[in-house]
Design an enzyme around this catalytic site. Structure first.
Site, short mmCIF file in Angstrom:
data_model
loop_
_atom_site.label_atom_id
_atom_site.label_comp_id
_atom_site.label_asym_id
_atom_site.label_seq_id
_atom_site.Cartn_x
_atom_site.Cartn_y
_atom_site.Cartn_z
N ALA A 69 51.78 -1.88 25.00
CA ALA A 69 52.64 -1.41 23.92
C ALA A 69 51.89 -1.51 22.61
CB ALA A 69 53.93 -2.24 23.85
N ALA A 70 51.96 -0.46 21.80
CA ALA A 70 51.30 -0.44 20.49
C ALA A 70 52.35 -0.09 19.44
CB ALA A 70 50.16 0.57 20.49
N SER A 71 51.89 0.19 18.23
CA SER A 71 52.82 0.40 17.13
C SER A 71 53.47 1.77 17.14
CB SER A 71 52.10 0.18 15.79
OG SER A 71 50.91 0.93 15.76
N GLN B 49 54.02 3.38 23.85
CA GLN B 49 53.79 2.41 24.90
C GLN B 49 53.42 3.15 26.18
OE1 GLN B 49 57.70 0.67 24.32
NE2 GLN B 49 58.26 1.12 26.45
N VAL B 50 52.76 2.42 27.09
CA VAL B 50 52.21 3.04 28.30
C VAL B 50 52.89 2.45 29.54
CG1 VAL B 50 50.11 3.50 29.62
CG2 VAL B 50 50.01 3.36 27.12
N ASP C 165 38.98 4.24 16.79
CA ASP C 165 39.75 3.00 16.93
C ASP C 165 39.25 2.19 18.13
OD1 ASP C 165 41.69 1.20 16.20
OD2 ASP C 165 43.32 2.21 17.26
#
Length: 545
Positions: free
Chosen positions: A164-166, A169-170, A316
């Site tokens: 999960a990122a900002s 999510q995967v 990134d």
């Protein structure tokens, strides 16, 4: 008393007014329903108001805390560091409360080595911050984008996200043909929320620059907005990943997950599922029998080739986006994820950047100054060796080693004369491509540090691919000129490597000589001490007799 209460409430009132104006205008765009627009506007009011309130107090803290000190005094620098730290902690709290793009902004800033260390160190904790959305919301996004229920597409679909990122999510899924996939799902309402947050950041940046003319952040905000617009388009991310896969099709070390285009939209990205652990997980590398130094070298080769040869750079590369996947007998592949943020370097910038690194390795001050002018940094070109190699322009010591005490003293005196205006002007003078490269380099250096990589590994990789990059041209295919050009590049690289090797050997000989001298001094002192002790013992013995 009444006036002070009114002043203290000013940021709150300003925040509410500005927040509602920004939020309502931004949420009005798009195909959202009236209820969704109202919800987004209300959320925007809270987020924007909190941002205005925080920045207002940070500005006041700088103004009030520094007003009594001369900018040239030691007290000013001590106090400035204290205010930097307090402000960084307030910004960290703001990012944690507002989440989303504020977390991304904090991550973006923390990767820039040019900001005060109090900010980069404090905000670096945001790299691991992420709270997953409820699966109900995620399911709605998938169904809306793919036009089918999950049971029609997948044999199984894990409700618990694997990452999960900002902004997304995967989830792990299994297609009807038993193919394992990773499904990246964008959080709902992000585009409208981004408009609100970016508008707020732009207004606050302009306001701070108006109050503090020495502090200018317009370039950083613009670059951040560009990066976020790219990251929100999963179609573009899929195209980026395929282009990178083509660039490295002959490289067996790097692995780019395959994209399933029939299950991909601008908000849902379905990819091949690849197993692995974060590139900086030393325990995993040890258990798998993988040499961290080999991982570091492979990582630097991949990104050096991106920067200097392809001119198409992943923006990134934090450890969560680079996995190490074991192969038999201690081998491995690097799985490169999250291709949303890429920078396509201007061709002239790429060539100049290759030339810059060649000049840095050869320690050619005149060429560095000349290239600094061409790259747009002007008088600040003298700091390029410090930024990239940890050396001053005049240094003759070995690259890849620590600065001498004399160098450190000289540099510290020089940096003391720098004001925030100089740092701000330097950041504003950088072309967007340069800013992107600095951020990528900062993230790579952080990972190399965690892998305990010697400094010369990064320098050699950059030197090698900078030389190769100077032989690249638009012509493809086989030609005698191209082969000769590559041979020339190889020879030049070997010369540079030999030069670095000799310099390193000379440095080690000096260190060994110093070590032996110190040892001899220690042995001499021990022998003298022993003689003196024996003398005292014998003297006491004779006294007793």
């Amino acid at each position: 008393m009444a006036r002070s209460r009114w002043v203290s409430k000013l940021p709150i009132g300003l925040g509410l007014g500005l927040g509602f104006g920004i939020a309502w205008k931004s949420s009005y765009d798009g195909d959202s329903s009236p209820v969704e627009k109202l919800t987004l506007a209300a959320d925007g009011v809270v987020r924007s108001s909190r941002a205005v309130y925080t920045i207002a107090f940070i500005v006041a803290d700088y103004k009030l805390s520094l007003r009594r000190f001369s900018s040239d005094s030691p007290e000013y620098r001590t106090k400035l560091s204290e205010v930097h730290l307090r402000s960084a902690k307030k910004l960290l709290s703001l990012c944690e409360f507002n989440k989303g793009f504020y977390v991304k902004a904090g991550q973006f800033v923390s990767a820039l080595r040019q900001v005060p260390k109090e900010y980069s160190t404090t905000l670096s904790s945001l790299q691991d911050q992420a709270n997953p959305y409820p699966f109900k919301d995620i399911r709605e996004v998938i169904v809306k984008n793919l036009g089918k229920d999950l049971t029609q597409i997948f044999l199984s679909f894990d409700e618990q996200p694997i990452a999960a990122a900002s902004i997304a999510q995967v989830h792990h899924g299994l297609l009807k043909d038993n193919q394992e996939v990773a499904v990246k799902v964008q959080y709902p309402g992000l585009k409208q929320r981004m408009k609100i947050d970016i508008t707020t950041m732009s207004i606050l940046s302009t306001s701070v620059s108006w109050i503090f003319p020495d502090y200018r952040f317009g370039q950083i905000v613009s670059e951040f907005e560009r990066a976020m617009n790219l990251e929100l388009d999963f179609i573009q991310e899929g195209n980026n990943s395929e282009r990178t896969a083509r660039n490295f099709k002959k490289n067996n070390v790097i692995k780019i997950p395959h994209v399933y285009w029939d299950l991909t939209t601008s908000q849902v990205l379905t990819m091949e599922f690849c197993r692995g652990q974060k590139v900086d997980d030393l325990d995993f590398l040890k258990q798998s029998g993988i040499n961290p130094l080999k991982v570091a070298k492979a990582l630097m080769d991949v990104f050096s080739e991106m920067i200097f040869v392809h001119g198409f750079v992943h923006g990134d590369p934090h450890p969560g986006n680079i996995l190490v996947s074991p192969v038999s007998h201690g081998g491995f592949s690097l799985v490169l994820l999250d291709h949303g943020i890429y920078t396509e370097l201007d061709e002239m910038f790429r060539i100049n950047y290759c030339q810059l690194w060649k000049a840095l390795i050869l320690q050619d001050p005149q060429k560095i100054r000349q290239l600094g002018e061409q790259l747009g940094v002007g008088k600040y070109s003298k700091y390029l060796p410090v930024i990239f190699t940890g050396r001053t322009m005049e240094s003759k010591s070995v690259l890849g080693t620590q600065m001498s005490n004399e160098e450190k003293k000289h540099l510290k005196q020089e940096l003391r004369s720098l004001k925030m205006d100089d740092i701000s002007s330097f950041m504003e003078s950088l072309p967007p491509d340069f800013l992107s490269i600095l951020r990528t380099d900062g993230l790579l250096r952080s990972t190399l540090s965690k892998l305990s990589t010697p400094r010369h590994i990064r320098l050699l990789a950059y030197a090698k691919y900078a030389i190769y990059g100077l032989t690249v041209n638009s012509n493809t295919g086989f030609s005698v000129e191209k082969v000769l050009s590559r041979i020339t590049a190889d020879i030049t690289y070997l010369q540079l490597r030999l030069l670095l090797g000799i310099l390193e050997l000379v440095s080690k000989i000096k260190d060994m000589r110093q070590y032996l001298n110190n040892k001899m001094e220690t042995i001499s002192e021990m022998v003298t001490s022993l003689y003196f002790s024996l003398y005292l013992f014998i003297k006491r013995a004779f006294t007793v007799l």
